[in-house]
Design a protein around this motif. Structure first.
Motif, PDB file in Angstrom:
ATOM      1  N   VAL A   1       3.370   4.237  11.504  1.00  0.00           N
ATOM      2  CA  VAL A   1       2.619   4.226  10.244  1.00  0.00           C
ATOM      3  C   VAL A   1       2.329   2.791   9.819  1.00  0.00           C
ATOM      4  O   VAL A   1       1.202   2.459   9.387  1.00  0.00           O
ATOM      5  CB  VAL A   1       3.374   4.989   9.146  1.00  0.00           C
ATOM      6  N   GLN A   2       3.329   1.919   9.950  1.00  0.00           N
ATOM      7  CA  GLN A   2       3.147   0.533   9.546  1.00  0.00           C
ATOM      8  C   GLN A   2       2.116  -0.171  10.425  1.00  0.00           C
ATOM      9  O   GLN A   2       1.298  -0.970   9.939  1.00  0.00           O
ATOM     10  CB  GLN A   2       4.492  -0.203   9.614  1.00  0.00           C
ATOM     11  N   ILE A   3       2.135   0.144  11.734  1.00  0.00           N
ATOM     12  CA  ILE A   3       1.170  -0.488  12.649  1.00  0.00           C
ATOM     13  C   ILE A   3      -0.246  -0.012  12.330  1.00  0.00           C
ATOM     14  O   ILE A   3      -1.203  -0.801  12.260  1.00  0.00           O
ATOM     15  CB  ILE A   3       1.533  -0.178  14.109  1.00  0.00           C
ATOM     16  N   LEU A   4      -0.380   1.308  12.128  1.00  0.00           N
ATOM     17  CA  LEU A   4      -1.711   1.855  11.811  1.00  0.00           C
ATOM     18  C   LEU A   4      -2.242   1.289  10.503  1.00  0.00           C
ATOM     19  O   LEU A   4      -3.437   0.973  10.378  1.00  0.00           O
ATOM     20  CB  LEU A   4      -1.631   3.380  11.730  1.00  0.00           C
ATOM     21  N   GLN A   5      -1.350   1.167   9.555  1.00  0.00           N
ATOM     22  CA  GLN A   5      -1.777   0.646   8.257  1.00  0.00           C
ATOM     23  C   GLN A   5      -2.201  -0.812   8.384  1.00  0.00           C
ATOM     24  O   GLN A   5      -3.155  -1.262   7.720  1.00  0.00           O
ATOM     25  CB  GLN A   5      -0.636   0.791   7.240  1.00  0.00           C
ATOM     26  N   ALA A   6      -1.523  -1.562   9.233  1.00  0.00           N
ATOM     27  CA  ALA A   6      -1.837  -2.984   9.381  1.00  0.00           C
ATOM     28  C   ALA A   6      -3.117  -3.201  10.203  1.00  0.00           C
ATOM     29  O   ALA A   6      -3.898  -4.124   9.937  1.00  0.00           O
ATOM     30  CB  ALA A   6      -0.669  -3.709  10.048  1.00  0.00           C
TER      31      ALA A   6
ATOM     32  N   ILE B   1      -5.713  -0.646  11.256  1.00  0.00           N
ATOM     33  CA  ILE B   1      -6.970   0.043  10.896  1.00  0.00           C
ATOM     34  C   ILE B   1      -6.960   0.529   9.457  1.00  0.00           C
ATOM     35  O   ILE B   1      -7.900   1.204   9.025  1.00  0.00           O
ATOM     36  CB  ILE B   1      -7.209   1.228  11.837  1.00  0.00           C
ATOM     37  N   GLY B   2      -5.871   0.240   8.751  1.00  0.00           N
ATOM     38  CA  GLY B   2      -5.808   0.644   7.352  1.00  0.00           C
ATOM     39  C   GLY B   2      -5.517   2.103   7.169  1.00  0.00           C
ATOM     40  O   GLY B   2      -5.632   2.639   6.062  1.00  0.00           O
ATOM     41  N   HIS B   3      -5.172   2.802   8.277  1.00  0.00           N
ATOM     42  CA  HIS B   3      -4.845   4.219   8.190  1.00  0.00           C
ATOM     43  C   HIS B   3      -3.377   4.377   7.813  1.00  0.00           C
ATOM     44  O   HIS B   3      -2.522   3.629   8.260  1.00  0.00           O
ATOM     45  CB  HIS B   3      -5.116   4.899   9.541  1.00  0.00           C
ATOM     46  N   GLY B   4      -3.033   5.400   7.081  1.00  0.00           N
ATOM     47  CA  GLY B   4      -1.669   5.612   6.615  1.00  0.00           C
ATOM     48  C   GLY B   4      -1.587   5.305   5.150  1.00  0.00           C
ATOM     49  O   GLY B   4      -2.558   4.904   4.516  1.00  0.00           O
ATOM     50  N   GLY B   5      -0.459   5.496   4.609  1.00  0.00           N
ATOM     51  CA  GLY B   5      -0.311   5.244   3.183  1.00  0.00           C
ATOM     52  C   GLY B   5       1.118   5.222   2.733  1.00  0.00           C
ATOM     53  O   GLY B   5       2.054   5.298   3.544  1.00  0.00           O
ATOM     54  N   ILE B   6       1.263   5.095   1.429  1.00  0.00           N
ATOM     55  CA  ILE B   6       2.609   5.009   0.826  1.00  0.00           C
ATOM     56  C   ILE B   6       3.384   6.294   1.057  1.00  0.00           C
ATOM     57  O   ILE B   6       4.587   6.280   1.328  1.00  0.00           O
ATOM     58  CB  ILE B   6       2.497   4.697  -0.671  1.00  0.00           C
TER      59      ILE B   6
ATOM     60  N   THR C   1       4.769   6.470   4.595  1.00  0.00           N
ATOM     61  CA  THR C   1       5.853   5.493   4.729  1.00  0.00           C
ATOM     62  C   THR C   1       7.124   6.001   4.062  1.00  0.00           C
ATOM     63  O   THR C   1       8.231   5.900   4.612  1.00  0.00           O
ATOM     64  CB  THR C   1       5.443   4.148   4.098  1.00  0.00           C
ATOM     65  N   ALA C   2       6.961   6.558   2.845  1.00  0.00           N
ATOM     66  CA  ALA C   2       8.128   7.044   2.096  1.00  0.00           C
ATOM     67  C   ALA C   2       8.803   8.194   2.824  1.00  0.00           C
ATOM     68  O   ALA C   2      10.038   8.256   2.935  1.00  0.00           O
ATOM     69  CB  ALA C   2       7.694   7.471   0.692  1.00  0.00           C
ATOM     70  N   VAL C   3       7.982   9.139   3.362  1.00  0.00           N
ATOM     71  CA  VAL C   3       8.543  10.310   4.030  1.00  0.00           C
ATOM     72  C   VAL C   3       9.286   9.909   5.295  1.00  0.00           C
ATOM     73  O   VAL C   3      10.399  10.373   5.572  1.00  0.00           O
ATOM     74  CB  VAL C   3       7.429  11.326   4.342  1.00  0.00           C
ATOM     75  N   THR C   4       8.678   9.041   6.098  1.00  0.00           N
ATOM     76  CA  THR C   4       9.360   8.613   7.326  1.00  0.00           C
ATOM     77  C   THR C   4      10.624   7.814   7.034  1.00  0.00           C
ATOM     78  O   THR C   4      11.622   7.908   7.757  1.00  0.00           O
ATOM     79  CB  THR C   4       8.410   7.772   8.184  1.00  0.00           C
ATOM     80  N   LEU C   5      10.579   7.020   5.972  1.00  0.00           N
ATOM     81  CA  LEU C   5      11.775   6.263   5.580  1.00  0.00           C
ATOM     82  C   LEU C   5      12.876   7.205   5.139  1.00  0.00           C
ATOM     83  O   LEU C   5      14.056   7.046   5.530  1.00  0.00           O
ATOM     84  CB  LEU C   5      11.423   5.285   4.463  1.00  0.00           C
TER      85      LEU C   5
END
Length: 395
Positions: A113-118, A120-125, A128-132
């Motif tokens: 999620v962090q890589i995608l967000q960094a 292509i901007g895909h993913g979100g809070i 991130t919260a759910v996986t954490l």
């Protein structure tokens, strides 16, 4: 070796199936970014797996907990005292396995999620919260499993420390597991609640673990008897105190002085090493103590002790002090030897005098006994039950 048979022959094929199901569930959640109720699904799967294992392998679980000779011996000695912990061990192992899968997969998902967000901007809070949260939940499952296995290991050590006994103090149990007494008390309470010690209880002061109901019954009876004895001793002391209060101050003063003289005589005996004179002083202490015991029982004889109190006992203490001082001298000349011999002879005289005084304070009792014996002889003679008359009566 067959991959489905390991750990001393136990079949874990269905567990491998459940692991694959978990992996599939996690992969689907990562791909679809749908993490809702993932933790609950994993936990439910762990519990279902445990129930299935216990149902399919009822005897294997029990055998696993009895693999050590010591535990086998104890189970044979007291089979009714310890619960079956095999299911707990399997549950803890499954928690560790599934927790590892969950935390690992969620960590990968979090990284993705962090890589995608960094990039292509895909993913979100939310992702991130759910996986954490999933990662932390997995870590929590691993921690819970490790904690459970550690507790099972301590349980075995507690059982070994008990041996063939049905009680053990917490100090010994704490030494067996290398933990504090406070920790062990809490640990034991948890195990009792879990049913590992089927009849487990602690004593009233929480100093000892008792694993048998019969032993606990004996303990409570002993405690009750001890409390009754303490109460009786307390009542006895109160009675003695009341009796002392009833004694007049004048009589009590005499008794206190007498006790002081007795203690001084005893101290002199401890300080003087000679065996012969020590025996004389010990006899004097015994006679004087008996005289004052009689005076406490019969205060009316105290006036007869006036000369003893005013002259004999003070002189005795003075002689003993002098003897003690001369005996400490490093050089024993003729004068010292002569003086010590004279004091020793005087102690014989004083002992004889004190013995006669002791006889005199029992004179009333002796007269009463003598009168009773005379009356008894007279009655026996009148009935023809003495001497030849008794023999004739028998014929």
């Amino acid at each position: 070796m067959d991959k489905k048979s390991y750990d001393n022959g136990m079949d874990f094929s269905f567990v491998e199936q459940k692991v694959r199901e978990v992996q599939t569930t996690i992969e689907n959640a990562v791909k679809t970014s749908n993490y809702q109720e993932l933790n609950q699904s994993i936990t439910k799967m762990v519990n279902n797996t445990l129930k299935q294992y216990q149902k399919e392998h009822p005897t294997t679980v029990q055998k696993k907990t009895e693999h050590k000779v010591m535990n086998q011996k104890i189970q044979e000695t007291h089979p009714e005292l310890y619960g079956n912990t095999g299911g707990e061990k399997v549950k803890d192992i499954l928690l560790i396995v599934f927790g590892g899968l969950l935390s690992g997969s969620m960590a990968i998902g979090l990284l993705t999620v962090q890589i995608l967000q960094a990039v292509i901007g895909h993913g979100g809070i939310t992702s991130t919260a759910v996986t954490l949260i999933g990662t932390l939940a997995g870590v929590g499952m691993i921690y819970g499993g490790c904690t459970g296995l550690g507790r099972l290991k301590r349980f075995k050590k507690y059982v070994q420390a008990l041996g063939d006994r049905t009680y053990c103090d917490f100090e010994r149990l704490a030494g067996a597991v290398g933990r504090s007494v406070k920790f062990v008390k809490k640990d034991i309470r948890f195990m009792i609640q879990k049913g590992w010690f089927l009849e487990g209880q602690t004593d009233q002061k929480e100093t000892c673990l008792i694993t048998s109901t019969e032993t606990y019954r004996q303990y409570t009876e002993t405690q009750k008897a001890l409390e009754q004895r303490n109460e009786e001793e307390c009542r006895k002391r109160q009675q003695e105190t009341e009796q002392q209060k009833q004694i007049s101050p004048k009589v009590q003063e005499v008794l206190d002085k007498g006790e002081a003289y007795i203690q001084k005589i005893h101290a002199s005996n401890d300080a003087i090493p000679g065996e012969e004179i020590s025996a004389k002083i010990a006899r004097m202490e015994q006679i004087v103590e008996q005289i004052f015991q009689r005076a406490e029982e019969r205060p009316e004889i105290i006036p007869d002790l006036k000369k003893m109190m005013d002259y004999y006992l003070p002189m005795t203490v003075k002689l003993l002090d002098a003897y003690e001082e001369m005996d400490r001298q490093p050089i024993q000349g003729e004068t010292i030897h002569s003086s010590k011999k004279e004091i020793e002879d005087t102690l014989d005289t004083l002992n004889e005098a004190f013995a006669k005084l002791l006889d005199s304070v029992f004179q009333d009792t002796a007269w009463d006994v003598s009168s009773d014996i005379s009356v008894l002889h007279t009655m026996l003679a009148q009935e023809g039950l003495t001497g030849n008359d008794f023999s004739k009566k028998q014929l």
